[in-house]
Design an enzyme around this catalytic site. Structure first.
Site: not given
Length: 382
Positions: A179, A281, A302
């Site tokens: 973006r 993460r 994780e």
């Protein structure tokens, strides 16, 4: 008057719960089978007794959709409170926001670009020698160039999928936008939120009907097929056929749980992009329910790895080897009578929760329509 049918639904996650509920409302008798000790599948949530934190037991699940009917449907069974997924990531000892946005670009390159300047700069960084990207790595290099690829995409992807990004299809990267503004909301969808009291309570309400019997810690086996008019199967596609052509490839997740007194990381999800850090993460679960206040915290580190026979399958791999194997299972499925394969595992596809619910509703409508002959798949895996 239509005949009341006895229907088996295999799996008590979103697919099974929605299909079971809608068929029960139509007057059919439903038996829901699940091998786990709880409903809700990988969306299962539970309160940590020590801290009171609502824990997403199998990792964070954030609901987001543009499908108004699906949004209205889930809100019938629980109030969804506003939640925006704002992910952070570490790279070489610095913290950045994801998805890659104008702030990320300016911070990483030490610039103060306006949107048009950033777009032109990234266009200069892009590898224009890659005309038709075939792999994840080529797609990344073509989109954002070497520096951003190596900082934010390469290491994380390698850990998540267990192979070089040069071996993965380009299509995977299409889910990772770039973006050129300061919007750090991970999703674009109109409706985004979390069920106030967790997914398990909500799915329990969906399954709460006098025509539904739920059988937990119960495996649906071939000997039960004769007892039912139709089967809606949301378990592993290869498992239905007792792995006749071998096991389809999945990635699974391991969680290293730890607690903390206070606020551990200040956000729900922190990615770790460096390949030298083994986990992908850390999730701090209390931030997934920002309307609640807890002094203690429950966190998960994780780790992603190949899924073994006794592991919980999470992400279908769908590389060439799996697709060849999958074609055999699809052909075999088309020869089955009175069985429809649904959901993430039943169709061996990566599905967001809202798409799972949409397909479940569409499946029921087709089944209930006059004279409709149910296919093995509403959405074929290939």
């Amino acid at each position: 008057m239509p005949r009341i049918k006895k229907i088996a639904v295999v799996g008590a996650g979103f697919s099974g719960a929605v299909i079971g509920r809608e068929l029960a409302l139509a007057g059919h008798q439903i038996d829901v089978f699940d091998t786990r000790s709880h409903i809700a599948g990988n969306c299962h949530t539970e309160r940590d007794p020590a801290t009171g934190v609502m824990v997403h037991v199998y990792g964070p699940h954030i609901f987001h959709t543009d499908d108004q009917e699906v949004w209205d449907y889930v809100n019938r069974f629980q109030t969804f409170l506003p939640y925006k997924n704002r992910v952070k990531t570490t790279s070489s000892g610095q913290i950045y926001s994801l998805p890659i946005n104008l702030h990320t670009i300016n911070q990483f390159f030490g610039k103060a670009f306006r949107p048009e300047e950033a777009r032109a700069f990234i266009d200069e960084c892009a590898d224009k020698t890659i005309g038709d990207p075939k792999t994840f790595e080529e797609q990344a290099l073509r989109f954002v160039g070497k520096d951003l690829y190596q900082a934010f995409l390469k290491g994380y992807t390698q850990k998540q999928w267990g192979c070089s990004p040069a071996e993965l299809p380009a299509s995977i990267l299409k889910r990772l936008p770039v973006r050129f503004n300061y919007d750090d909301n991970y999703f674009f969808h109109k409706h985004q939120g979390m069920p106030e009291h967790g997914y398990t309570e909500m799915i329990g309400r969906i399954l709460d009907h006098t025509n539904i019997a739920v059988h937990l810690e119960t495996r649906f086996h071939s000997g039960l097929r004769k007892d039912f008019d139709h089967i809606f199967y949301s378990g592993p596609l290869d498992g239905y056929f007792d792995y006749e052509y071998g096991r389809l490839g999945y990635r699974t997740l391991d969680f290293e749980r730890f607690t903390y007194e206070g606020d551990y990381q200040g956000c729900a999800v922190m990615n770790y992009g460096d390949v030298s850090i083994p986990h992908t993460r850390v999730t701090e679960h209390k931030h997934l329910s920002p309307w609640e206040d807890h002094s203690g915290s429950v966190c998960y580190r994780e780790f992603s790895r190949a899924c073994g026979p006794d592991d919980i399958p999470y992400y279908p791999i769908r590389l060439m080897e799996e697709k060849e194997q999958l074609a055999q299972y699809v052909a075999r499925s088309l020869r089955e009578a009175a069985v429809t394969f649904v959901g993430r595992l039943g169709t061996y596809r990566y599905l967001d929760m809202d798409v799972t619910i949409r397909e479940a509703l569409d499946t029921v409508r087709l089944y209930l329509s006059a004279g409709a002959e149910m296919p093995a798949f509403l959405h074929r895996p290939l």
